[in-house]
Scaffold this active site. Structure first.
Site, short mmCIF file in Angstrom:
data_model
loop_
_atom_site.label_atom_id
_atom_site.label_comp_id
_atom_site.label_asym_id
_atom_site.label_seq_id
_atom_site.Cartn_x
_atom_site.Cartn_y
_atom_site.Cartn_z
N SER A 34 45.99 26.69 31.50
CA SER A 34 47.52 27.17 31.28
C SER A 34 47.86 27.23 32.95
CB SER A 34 47.41 28.75 31.00
OG SER A 34 48.66 29.02 30.20
N HIS A 94 46.29 28.46 22.13
CA HIS A 94 46.48 28.38 23.69
C HIS A 94 45.15 29.21 24.26
CE1 HIS A 94 48.36 28.21 27.32
NE2 HIS A 94 48.03 29.53 27.67
C1 GCU Z 1 52.88 32.12 29.77
C2 GCU Z 1 53.84 31.00 30.38
C3 GCU Z 1 53.04 29.67 30.50
C4 GCU Z 1 51.84 29.63 31.07
C5 GCU Z 1 50.95 30.74 30.24
C6 GCU Z 1 49.58 31.05 30.73
O1 GCU Z 1 52.95 31.53 28.53
O2 GCU Z 1 55.07 30.70 29.86
O3 GCU Z 1 53.91 28.72 31.30
O4 GCU Z 1 50.87 28.37 30.97
O5 GCU Z 1 51.76 32.03 30.20
O6 GCU Z 1 49.24 30.84 32.08
O7 GCU Z 1 48.83 31.68 30.10
#
Ligand code: GCU
Length: 407
Positions: free
Chosen positions: A246, A388
């Site tokens: 992420s 995610h």
């Molecule tokens: C949020 C953000 C993302 C990121 C994510 C994370 O969702 O919008 O860009 O990758 O956090 O780091 O968990």
């Protein structure tokens, strides 16, 4: 009480409208033209590696540094290492564990970072995954000896499902992790806690248009970890991998782009401003990310929030910075916010640079089915089922890919 209720309601409504505003319809992605990674500022076509390495690669690196991630001030930061704890009987006797405190100093200012390393016992040369963690070193394992990271509020083992330590060690790989807050506390108004004061940055006003912020600082941390690991006899200097999930996947890509000592780079669900193309209007967009996370990118980037098509690069060019080294981009089916297809297409486009090295590319590859691997030359991709996250499925793929590409 009334004020609190209004605030909660406002948060809910703005959260909902924000999610509604994101586009998840492929038909509404819109037309876009990607900048050509192989066209120099002077308009010359790059058709060989020498020209790529001497002319075009440095041009793109400079753009990414000046416009998106920023650079940290050029000051002489000293690093000292202190082993706080060590055991050759970790993980049921399978591993050596070492916990090392890093102290970064400049101009009388000091900050510390705590590194946790597990190495397979008895192996003379271990490849290693360097990977920052979200919730503190103690959150990655139930191991009672692991020291709690200074800024973490999380329980021991709270995020252990993301850290397949057994699998990694059984495969003969070492793993090194640190809490990303040690470098840059990921909330507004916390600049004092991370390393920025060591660089002479103490308030928001100290950031110049191109000064790097958190992603820069986290990536810098990955390279400092590597400095240390490379002093260890049993670490395989030619097989150090940087991996992140992420926002830390965005970080891993930027770390790997800048530091060629990383022999392989893994982006797990890095999405917008990581692996995914910015010009595709799908899931998270540059206006959304810059609004929600003003501390991640340099200030110049904000000037592009509403004119993304004018960016002098797109994210495929970040991926191309890794060439010809092995690069793995992974998405998750339900992680539409990170735009899986945009990540795949970005990799496909970056393949044009890998082709300069005579490597097989994604040119004819189709967007794969869920759970299917697409590996060509030194590039790998999969979209696993689920949300995610980082799962054993992902780690297994990274280990197999590394086994194949780094040996
Ligand atoms: C949020 C953000 C993302 C990121 C994510 C994370 O969702 O919008 O860009 O990758 O956090 O780091 O968990």
């Amino acid at each position: 009480m009334k004020k609190i209720c209004i605030l909660i309601l406002w948060c809910l409504i703005s959260g909902i409208t924000h999610a509604q505003r994101a586009n998840y319809d492929e038909a509404k992605v819109g037309q876009y033209t990607l900048p050509d990674a192989l066209l120099t500022h002077d308009g010359n076509k790059v058709d060989n590696r020498k020209m790529w390495e001497k002319v075009r690669r440095p041009e793109i690196m400079k753009l990414l540094a000046d416009v998106e991630y920023g650079t940290l001030p050029d000051v002489p930061v000293k690093t000292a290492w202190k082993v706080l704890e060590e055991s050759d009987d970790a993980m049921g006797g399978k591993a050596v564990r070492r916990q090392v405190q890093f102290t970064f100093s400049n101009n009388g200012v000091n900050r510390t970072m705590l590194l946790l390393v597990y190495m397979p016992k008895g192996k003379k040369k271990c490849p290693v995954f360097v990977s920052p963690n979200f919730h503190g070193n103690q959150s990655t394992t139930e191991d009672l000896t692991v020291i709690k990271s200074q800024y973490s509020k999380y329980e021991r083992g709270e995020q252990k499902s993301r850290w397949a330590y057994e699998k990694i060690l059984n495969a003969g790989y070492a793993v090194a992790t640190f809490h990303y807050f040690d470098l840059f506390y990921d909330e507004e108004k916390h600049i004092q806690e991370g390393i920025m004061p060591v660089f002479g940055i103490n308030t928001d006003a100290d950031f110049k248009p191109h000064t790097g912020k958190s992603i820069s600082a986290w990536a810098w941390g990955c390279s400092r970890v590597l400095d240390y690991l490379l002093t260890l006899k049993n670490i395989d200097k030619k097989r150090c991998i940087v991996m992140g999930h992420s926002r830390l996947g965005k970080t891993a890509l930027w770390a790997g782009a800048q530091d060629k000592r990383f022999a392989m780079v893994v982006s797990n669900n890095s999405g917008c401003c990581g692996a995914a193309l910015s010009r595709r209007n799908f899931g998270e967009t540059v206006p959304a990310i810059t609004k929600n996370f003003p501390r991640w990118f340099c200030n110049t980037y904000f000037t592009y929030a509403n004119r993304v098509n004018e960016l002098p690069f797109d994210q495929h060019e970040l991926l191309a910075m890794i060439a010809p080294r092995p690069l793995y981009v992974a998405s998750a089916e339900e992680d539409r916010w990170a735009d899986p297809r945009g990540e795949f297409l970005s990799l496909k486009e970056a393949g044009k640079v890998y082709a300069l090295y005579g490597l097989e590319t994604f040119a004819d590859a189709q967007f794969p089915a869920v759970g299917e691997y697409v590996w060509h030359g030194n590039m790998g991709y999969h979209m696993r089922s689920g949300k995610h996250d980082v799962t054993d499925f992902d780690w297994e793929a990274y280990i197999r890919f590394a086994n194949q590409k780094l040996y």
